[in-house]
Write a protein that holds these residues in place. Structure first.
Motif, PDB file in Angstrom:
ATOM      1  N   HIS A 120       0.885  -1.253  -0.076  1.00 56.48           N
ATOM      2  CA  HIS A 120      -0.106  -0.393   0.131  1.00 56.48           C
ATOM      3  C   HIS A 120       1.284   1.582   0.248  1.00 56.48           C
ATOM      4  O   HIS A 120       0.466   2.115  -1.092  1.00 56.48           O
ATOM      5  CB  HIS A 120      -0.730   0.182   0.866  1.00 56.48           C
ATOM      6  N   HIS A 124       0.917   4.540  -2.545  1.00 56.66           N
ATOM      7  CA  HIS A 124       0.637   6.022  -2.797  1.00 56.66           C
ATOM      8  C   HIS A 124       1.963   6.786  -3.259  1.00 56.66           C
ATOM      9  O   HIS A 124       1.625   7.859  -4.077  1.00 56.66           O
ATOM     10  CB  HIS A 124       1.333   6.341  -1.485  1.00 56.66           C
ATOM     11  N   SER A 147      -0.915  10.135   6.746  1.00 54.97           N
ATOM     12  CA  SER A 147      -3.046   9.825   6.120  1.00 54.97           C
ATOM     13  C   SER A 147      -2.725  10.124   8.183  1.00 54.97           C
ATOM     14  O   SER A 147      -2.241  10.321   9.255  1.00 54.97           O
ATOM     15  CB  SER A 147      -2.631   9.202   5.289  1.00 54.97           C
ATOM     16  N   HIS A 150      -0.731   6.161   8.349  1.00 52.60           N
ATOM     17  CA  HIS A 150       0.557   6.319   8.449  1.00 52.60           C
ATOM     18  C   HIS A 150       1.375   7.782   8.692  1.00 52.60           C
ATOM     19  O   HIS A 150       0.579   8.916   8.302  1.00 52.60           O
ATOM     20  CB  HIS A 150       1.255   5.755   7.455  1.00 52.60           C
ATOM     21  N   ASP A 319      -6.523   6.914  -0.157  1.00 49.81           N
ATOM     22  CA  ASP A 319      -6.291   6.258  -0.653  1.00 49.81           C
ATOM     23  C   ASP A 319      -7.137   5.648  -1.749  1.00 49.81           C
ATOM     24  O   ASP A 319      -8.450   6.082  -1.664  1.00 49.81           O
ATOM     25  CB  ASP A 319      -6.421   5.165   0.441  1.00 49.81           C
TER      26      ASP A 319
HETATM   27 ZN    ZN Z   1      -2.885   5.255   2.271  1.00 49.78          ZN
END
Ligand code: ZN
Ligand code: KG4
Length: 357
Positions: A120, A124, A147, A150, A319
């Motif tokens: 993931h 990004h 985010s 994270h 996301d």
């Molecule tokens: Zn993310």
């Protein structure tokens, strides 16, 4: 399941993202974005003040098929046209990830297509390759991903082969801190946009809140790491003291001072990484990139430091499935073999594992 990709030079890839509260389905051809469908369960989490994993997983189940249909229709393709399926396998919420992984495997088997299980966070970075502005993506780059889930600082030498984690948060994620401080100030969830709005009328210098892990000693040991839990506590104490003294809380100034502290730490550390590694490029990603002060400070300081700043459009920063599809496409175009069907969701997948075989 088919183990080869029919079109390796310009593959049509469908990406599935379900690591948190967004059900994202994206379709790309090579480095071109064809569709990016996002269904968010944010509203369902609002009354809890944060993402509830079980609620997110259930919402993914409900949204998966409608989102798939919409993405395929918007891309103007037939599902059977795709050359490969890409899916987020981690990091993220286990139950949420499992829904996407299950859907991706089912599609791969039913359509007889190869599957790519991808990271993931590296996704990004892939988002930036789809940037419609057309300026080509260059290596190496420092990437700051911020985010609700994270806060990571990466050194990306090659998106498909070489991604290094320089640092990350040791407690709360930056977005989480925004959400918690908003709650302290009586503002609704998600807190980031609320704080941003309120802070616009405040004085960022009225209250100086602490910059986590930024003292000289910390900058030796935790140079690229972040900490926002102390900042959140400092805000809570400050507000409590005012309330205990029967005074009004200057919400706009608190929000502005808090936002300034977060932006300062994020940008200072990211640009320190650029300087230390001699990398004149900085890429931002994640929902917190919507923050007006983060963007403004990043723009000013990057320019002063001679660093080229890249901020993808917000629909690609939060996301989404398109970034996952693009990472899959990059792996294919670089000749990487598909994953087998043996992989499973990995909530703590390290960033160095770009693809799970
Ligand atoms: Zn993310
Ligand atoms: O990337 P994202 O949509 O989802 C995940 O966390 O996975 O990011 C959402 C986070 C939330 O914590 C939200 O409060 C924060 O991004 N956020 C912001 C702003 N808009 C969203 N934080 C600061 N300023 C904003 N304008």
């Amino acid at each position: 399941m088919n183990a080869t990709v029919a079109n390796r030079s310009n593959p049509l890839v469908l990406g599935i993202e379900t690591s948190c509260d967004e059900t994202g389905i994206g379709i790309v051809r090579g480095s071109t974005l064809l569709s990016n469908t996002i269904a968010s369960s944010m509203d369902e989490h609002a009354r809890y003040g944060g993402v509830v994993p079980e609620v997110a997983a259930r919402a993914h189940l409900e949204e998966m098929v409608p989102a798939l249909k919409q993405a395929v229709a918007e891309a103007g393709i037939a599902l059977d046209d795709v050359d490969a399926i890409a899916v987020t396998t981690g990091p993220g919420l286990s139950g949420a990830l499992m829904v996407g992984v299950g859907a991706a495997k089912a599609l791969a088997v039913a359509l007889d297509k190869p599957i790519y299980a991808v990271n993931h966070l590296v996704g990004h970075v892939g988002a930036d390759i789809l940037d419609p502005s057309g300026t080509p993506f260059e290596y190496p780059t420092i990437a700051l991903l911020v985010s609700g889930g994270h806060t990571s600082l990466l050194l990306v030498r090659d998106i498909v082969n070489d991604v290094e984690l320089l640092g990350e948060t040791i407690d709360d994620a930056a977005g989480e801190a925004f959400d918690k401080v908003a709650r302290i100030l009586g503002l609704p969830y998600p807190g980031g946009p609320q704080i941003d709005r309120v802070a616009a009328d405040g004085d960022p210098k009225a209250i100086r809140f602490p910059r986590g892990l930024s003292r000289p000693k910390d900058m030796e040991k935790h140079r690229y790491d972040f900490s926002f839990s102390g900042l959140k506590t400092a805000v809570a104490r400050w507000v409590e003291q005012k309330q205990d003294a029967g005074l009004d809380v200057p919400v706009a100034d608190v929000a502005a001072g808090f936002r300034e502290a977060v932006a300062d730490v994020l940008i200072t550390k990211a640009l320190a990484a650029c300087a230390d590694y001699g990398v004149p490029r900085l890429l931002l990603g994640g929902g917190v990139v919507a923050n007006a002060r983060v963007r403004e400070m990043a723009t000013e300081r990057a320019r002063a430091a001679g660093v080229a700043l890249r901020i993808p459009p917000l629909s690609l920063c939060t996301d989404n499935g398109a970034m996952i599809a693009e990472l899959g496409a990059q792996l294919i175009m670089a000749g990487h073999a598909p994953s087998t069907l043996d992989f499973s969701a990995d909530s703590t997948l390290p960033v160095t594992e770009i693809q799970v075989r």
